[in-house]
Design a protein around this motif. Structure first.
Motif, short mmCIF file in Angstrom:
data_model
loop_
_atom_site.label_atom_id
_atom_site.label_comp_id
_atom_site.label_asym_id
_atom_site.label_seq_id
_atom_site.Cartn_x
_atom_site.Cartn_y
_atom_site.Cartn_z
N LYS A 1 2.45 -4.55 3.28
CA LYS A 1 3.45 -3.54 3.61
C LYS A 1 2.93 -2.16 3.24
O LYS A 1 2.40 -1.97 2.15
CB LYS A 1 4.75 -3.81 2.86
CG LYS A 1 5.38 -5.16 3.12
CD LYS A 1 6.61 -5.35 2.26
CE LYS A 1 7.26 -6.71 2.50
NZ LYS A 1 6.39 -7.82 2.06
N ILE A 2 3.08 -1.22 4.15
CA ILE A 2 2.79 0.19 3.86
C ILE A 2 4.11 0.87 3.52
O ILE A 2 5.04 0.87 4.34
CB ILE A 2 2.10 0.87 5.05
CG1 ILE A 2 0.66 0.38 5.16
CG2 ILE A 2 2.16 2.39 4.92
CD1 ILE A 2 -0.10 0.93 6.33
N VAL A 3 4.20 1.42 2.32
CA VAL A 3 5.41 2.09 1.86
C VAL A 3 5.19 3.59 1.90
O VAL A 3 4.26 4.12 1.27
CB VAL A 3 5.78 1.62 0.43
CG1 VAL A 3 6.93 2.44 -0.12
CG2 VAL A 3 6.12 0.14 0.44
N TYR A 4 6.05 4.29 2.64
CA TYR A 4 5.88 5.73 2.84
C TYR A 4 7.25 6.40 2.79
O TYR A 4 8.21 5.91 3.38
CB TYR A 4 5.20 5.98 4.18
CG TYR A 4 4.95 7.43 4.50
CD1 TYR A 4 4.27 8.27 3.62
CD2 TYR A 4 5.39 7.98 5.71
CE1 TYR A 4 4.03 9.60 3.93
CE2 TYR A 4 5.15 9.31 6.04
CZ TYR A 4 4.47 10.11 5.14
OH TYR A 4 4.23 11.43 5.45
N ARG A 5 7.33 7.53 2.12
CA ARG A 5 8.63 8.15 1.86
C ARG A 5 9.17 8.98 3.03
O ARG A 5 10.31 9.40 3.00
CB ARG A 5 8.55 9.03 0.62
CG ARG A 5 7.56 10.17 0.72
CD ARG A 5 7.54 10.97 -0.56
NE ARG A 5 6.68 12.14 -0.45
CZ ARG A 5 6.76 13.19 -1.27
NH1 ARG A 5 7.67 13.20 -2.22
NH2 ARG A 5 5.94 14.21 -1.13
N VAL B 1 0.87 -1.18 0.00
CA VAL B 1 0.00 0.00 0.00
C VAL B 1 0.90 1.23 0.00
O VAL B 1 1.78 1.36 0.86
CB VAL B 1 -0.94 0.01 1.22
CG1 VAL B 1 -1.77 1.29 1.24
CG2 VAL B 1 -1.84 -1.22 1.23
N LEU B 2 0.69 2.11 -0.96
CA LEU B 2 1.47 3.35 -1.05
C LEU B 2 0.71 4.48 -0.38
O LEU B 2 -0.44 4.75 -0.72
CB LEU B 2 1.76 3.70 -2.51
CG LEU B 2 2.44 2.63 -3.35
CD1 LEU B 2 2.72 3.16 -4.76
CD2 LEU B 2 3.72 2.16 -2.70
N GLY B 3 1.34 5.14 0.60
CA GLY B 3 0.69 6.20 1.34
C GLY B 3 0.64 5.86 2.81
O GLY B 3 0.90 4.73 3.21
N ALA B 4 0.31 6.86 3.64
CA ALA B 4 0.32 6.63 5.08
C ALA B 4 -0.80 7.39 5.80
O ALA B 4 -0.69 7.68 6.97
CB ALA B 4 1.67 7.04 5.66
#
Length: 299
Positions: A143-147, A120-123
Motif C-alpha cells: 500500500k502507498i500511503v499519501y496525505r 510505503v509512505l510517500g508518492a
C-alpha cells in the motif's frame, strides 16, 4: 550514499568515495571504467569529511575540488514508534535491493526484510520504486500511503500506472500518526487519519487537513519511508567556511558552481536539493569549465 569529490592536480583527476565496482556490465561501472581509461584515479571506501577533510586534500597537493555528495540524508515522519523493527528509509531499502543485490540473498552477503503486508509512505518516483520492489520480493500486499489526492502525487503518471498494474494499492488522503509494535518491538501496524484538501500551501498544492475522528489502523509488518531526503551533512558539517542555506545545501554561483570556499565547486542535489540527473550533469559541466578557467587564469 556514494560520495564524489573530483580533484585536479598534475597527472589527472582523482575521484574519492565511489564504492568498489565488481560488475563490468553495470552501466555506472562502465562510466567509471571509461573515466579510468582517461587517467582518472578512483579512491574507494573514502568518506570525505570523515576520513579526510577538504583542507587536508589541499595540503596533499590538489588544486581544485568539486563536491557532488548529493542529498542522501533520509527524512522520516517523526511520529511515535519510529524505532520499531521493520521501518526503513527508502534509501536503505533500495540500496540493499539494487546496489547491494540483496534480492539474491543468501547468495550475496546483504539481507533485506521481505514483509508480507508492506506500506510505503510517500508518492514520488522513489516511493513507486520501493513499492514495486517490495511486491517483486514476495509481499502479499503493498500500500502507498499519501496525505494528498492522486492529482497532487509527484511521481510520473507512468510510474503510478505501472505500480497499479502490479497490484499496488493507493491509500490517498491518508496520513500516518503512529506506528504500532508487538511485545518484541516489531512493527505490526500503523494508525492513520483521513484527510481532506484545504487551501493551497507555499508549494501551490492544496494543504491536507485532518478529518477529526477519522482514525483507523492499517496492518503492516514492513514500512518503507519515501518522503524525501535532505542534504548529505558528512562533508558540509566539517567545512565551516563553505556557506550553506537554511536547508543545509551548499550555496554556489549558479553559472559556475563556485562555493564560498576558494578552489571548491559544488553541484547536483547538494546544491539544488533532490532534483534530476540531467540538472546534476549540467552543473558538473559548468563547474568543469569554471575549474579549467581557474587553473588557467586564477580564481
Amino acid at each position: 550514499m556514494t560520495i564524489f569529490e573530483a580533484f585536479h592536480k598534475p597527472g589527472g583527476v582523482l575521484v574519492y568515495g565511489i564504492p568498489e565496482f565488481r560488475l563490468p556490465k553495470d552501466i555506472v561501472a562502465q562510466e567509471v571504467h571509461f573515466l579510468e581509461r582517461q587517467g582518472v584515479k578512483v579512491e574507494c571506501n573514502a568518506v570525505v569529511g570523515r576520513t579526510v577533510s577538504l583542507d587536508e586534500l589541499f595540503e596533499q597537493g590538489f588544486d581544485a575540488i568539486y563536491v557532488g555528495v548529493g542529498a542522501g540524508l533520509p527524512r522520516f515522519m517523526n511520529i511515535p514508534g519510529e524505532n520499531l523493527v521493520g521501518i526503513l528509509s527508502a534509501n536503505e531499502y533500495l540500496t540493499r535491493a539494487n546496489l547491494m543485490k540483496a534480492y539474491k540473498y543468501p547468495e550475496v552477503d546483504t539481507p533485506i526484510p521481505k514483509g508480507k503486508n508492506v506500506v510505503v509512505l510517500g508518492a514520488g518516483n522513489v516511493a513507486m520504486d520501493s513499492a514495486r520492489t517490495a511486491m517483486r520480493l514476495g509481499a502479499d500486499s503493498v500500500k502507498i500511503v499519501y496525505r494528498r489526492s492522486r492529482d497532487e502525487m509527484p511521481a510520473r503518471k507512468a510510474e503510478i500506472h505501472h505500480a497499479e498494474e502490479e497490484g499496488i494499492e493507493l491509500f490517498l488522503l491518508t496520513n500516518p500518526t503512529k506506528y504500532l509494535g508487538d511485545e518484541n518491538g516489531r512493527l505490526v501496524g500503523m494508525e492513520c487519519l483521513r484527510m481532506e484538501l484545504g487551501e493551497p500551501d507555499d508549494s501551490g498544492r492544496r494543504r491536507p487537513v485532518a478529518i477529526v475522528g477519522s482514525e483507523f489502523t492499517v496492518d503492516c509488518d514492513l514500512c518503507i519511508v519515501a518522503v524525501g531526503s535532505g542534504a548529505n551533512p558528512l562533508l558540509t558539517s566539517e567545512t565551516p567556511d563553505m556557506k550553506l542555506n537554511k536547508w543545509g545545501n551548499v550555496v554556489t554561483d549558479p553559472s559556475t558552481g563556485k562555493t564560498t570556499k576558494k578552489a571548491v565547486w559544488a553541484g547536483g542535489d547538494i546544491v539544488t536539493g533532490a532534483a534530476t540527473v540531467i540538472l546534476a550533469m549540467g552543473a558538473g559541466r559548468d563547474a568543469a569549465n569554471s575549474i579549467h578557467d581557474y587553473l588557467t587564469l586564477g580564481w
